[in-house]
Design an enzyme around this catalytic site. Structure first.
Site, short mmCIF file in Angstrom:
data_model
loop_
_atom_site.label_atom_id
_atom_site.label_comp_id
_atom_site.label_asym_id
_atom_site.label_seq_id
_atom_site.Cartn_x
_atom_site.Cartn_y
_atom_site.Cartn_z
N GLU A 1 -49.57 17.05 54.97
CA GLU A 1 -48.55 17.68 55.80
C GLU A 1 -48.22 16.80 57.00
OE1 GLU A 1 -48.13 21.93 58.10
OE2 GLU A 1 -49.08 21.90 56.11
N GLU B 1 -43.47 20.94 65.16
CA GLU B 1 -43.46 22.36 65.46
C GLU B 1 -42.94 22.55 66.87
OE1 GLU B 1 -46.95 24.44 62.84
OE2 GLU B 1 -47.58 23.43 64.68
N ASP C 1 -45.85 17.41 60.50
CA ASP C 1 -45.16 18.50 61.17
C ASP C 1 -44.48 18.10 62.46
OD1 ASP C 1 -46.30 20.15 59.28
OD2 ASP C 1 -47.88 20.88 60.60
N GLY D 1 -57.90 18.48 62.64
CA GLY D 1 -56.51 18.57 63.08
C GLY D 1 -56.15 17.39 63.96
N ARG D 2 -55.01 16.80 63.71
CA ARG D 2 -54.55 15.64 64.49
C ARG D 2 -53.31 16.03 65.29
NH1 ARG D 2 -56.98 13.48 59.81
NH2 ARG D 2 -58.40 11.75 60.30
N GLU D 3 -53.44 17.09 66.09
CA GLU D 3 -52.31 17.61 66.83
C GLU D 3 -52.10 16.84 68.14
OE1 GLU D 3 -55.03 19.43 66.11
OE2 GLU D 3 -54.49 21.37 65.23
N GLY E 1 -51.51 30.29 74.19
CA GLY E 1 -52.60 30.80 73.37
C GLY E 1 -52.43 32.24 72.92
N GLN F 1 -44.86 20.02 69.11
CA GLN F 1 -46.18 19.61 68.63
C GLN F 1 -46.01 18.84 67.34
OE1 GLN F 1 -49.79 22.21 68.87
NE2 GLN F 1 -49.52 22.45 66.68
N ASN G 1 -48.18 17.26 64.02
CA ASN G 1 -49.45 17.37 63.30
C ASN G 1 -49.44 16.42 62.11
OD1 ASN G 1 -50.22 19.54 64.93
ND2 ASN G 1 -49.33 21.04 63.52
#
Length: 339
Positions: A122, A126, A124, A151-153, A221, A139, A141
């Site tokens: 994937e 976002e 992304d 996760g590589r956000e 959050g 964001q 990803n």
């Protein structure tokens, strides 16, 4: 007309792949490579895409060249490319919902989760909505081979109002690197390393666009939820571009010539483009997974963490609120141009 439009957009990429720098020689090299390019997919939605969900919350305009997807209390909406691609260049001009948009998520991404449920790849974009008067955030990803546990956000504060006009977002995906762009400025590069192994996306992916309710996490959050008194929330897409190596839906074998695949693999970022990317990241990056010492006491192997780590909290968030770029406007110059 389609070939001419493609040539205008890709000419710097093709010239870089050809390794030329002079005016006349560069033009000849670009024309020579363009002559070998297949006709790109039509911009028309009906020719290149299919609706995923949302029934009447997806509407076509301008002879199918513009797509509006909306979120209301009943449902969101989404669409996908009809083909899957192995490497390529994918972009869209997007206008995000205005006013109060907390909890709203607009996504422009590539994925193969429908085919590889447990080992999906994937890439992304976002877009995370906010309360009225606060900026949208974006964001990026990167996931490979189902490695969602790593996760590589990265997140960035936008330096413009994405609700006032269209802005262009693009993904260049080659065999050995991935580059994300906003308005022709490269904002992130992920280079394939031996240590990443199969976690570097390597299987054919389709292109997707969706709008949905992310109240549980998208804004502070989950502190701020979607307020449906402001609905419908409408995102508009235009200039959708698919230029990649399509694969056969049954055999998953590439259907492009080696020349087409090599164009994306050979493209190199210029020194000016790299400087523009570094300036962007210094000003506008608000979270980086490489600096999240709570999540990753030992940074993932592809992270090259240096003195800049001091600019980030142990949570990976930027220390200075000024890095969000609030109230600033980005002035793009020739050094920022990627296309």
């Amino acid at each position: 007309m389609a070939i001419r439009c493609l040539l205008l957009l890709l000419s710097p990429l093709l010239a870089s792949a050809a390794g030329v720098s002079g005016g006349g020689e560069e033009e000849e090299a670009v024309l020579a490579m363009a002559a070998r390019l297949p006709r790109p997919p039509a911009v028309s939605f009906l020719d290149g895409y299919t609706q995923l969900f949302g029934d009447s919350n997806l509407a076509l305009h301008g002879d199918g060249k513009r797509v509006r997807i909306s979120l209301d209390e009943r449902t969101g909406a989404g669409f996908a490319s009809q083909d899957a691609y192995l490497h390529g260049f994918f972009s869209a001009s997007i206008k995000l919902p205005a006013d109060y948009a907390a909890g709203v998520v607009v996504a422009f991404y590539m994925s193969n989760g429908d085919v590889y449920e447990k080992t999906h790849d994937e890439l992304d974009f976002e877009f995370l909505g906010n309360i009225k008067g606060r900026e949208w955030r974006v964001q990026t990803n990167v996931y490979g081979n189902g490695s969602t546990s790593v996760g590589r956000e990265e997140r960035y504060g936008l330096w413009f109002d994405p609700t006032e006009d269209f802005h262009r977002y693009a993904i260049l995906w080659s065999h050995d690197r991935i580059v994300f762009y906003i308005d022709e400025t490269p904002i992130r590069e992920v280079q394939r390393t031996k240590s990443m192994g199969v976690q570097f996306p390597s299987k054919p992916m389709s292109l997707y666009a969706t709008i949905w309710d992310g109240s549980s996490w998208a804004t502070s959050g989950g502190r701020y939820k979607v307020n449906y008194k402001y609905a419908p929330f409408v995102a508009e897409f235009s200039e959708l571009m698919l230029h990649g190596c399509a694969v056969d839906t049954l055999t998953r074998a590439p259907m492009c010539t080696p020349d087409i695949a090599s164009i994306h693999n050979a493209v190199a970022m210029s020194g000016k483009q790299r400087s523009a990317m570094e300036r962007f990241r210094t000003k506008y990056m608000t979270y980086g997974y490489c600096y999240d010492r709570l999540r990753y006491p030992t940074p993932p192997s592809e992270c090259n963490v240096g003195p800049e780590a001091e600019l980030f909290l142990p949570t990976g968030e930027a220390r200075s609120m000024e890095r969000r770029g609030r109230g600033r406007r980005h002035r793009r110059g020739p050094a920022d141009s990627a296309f």
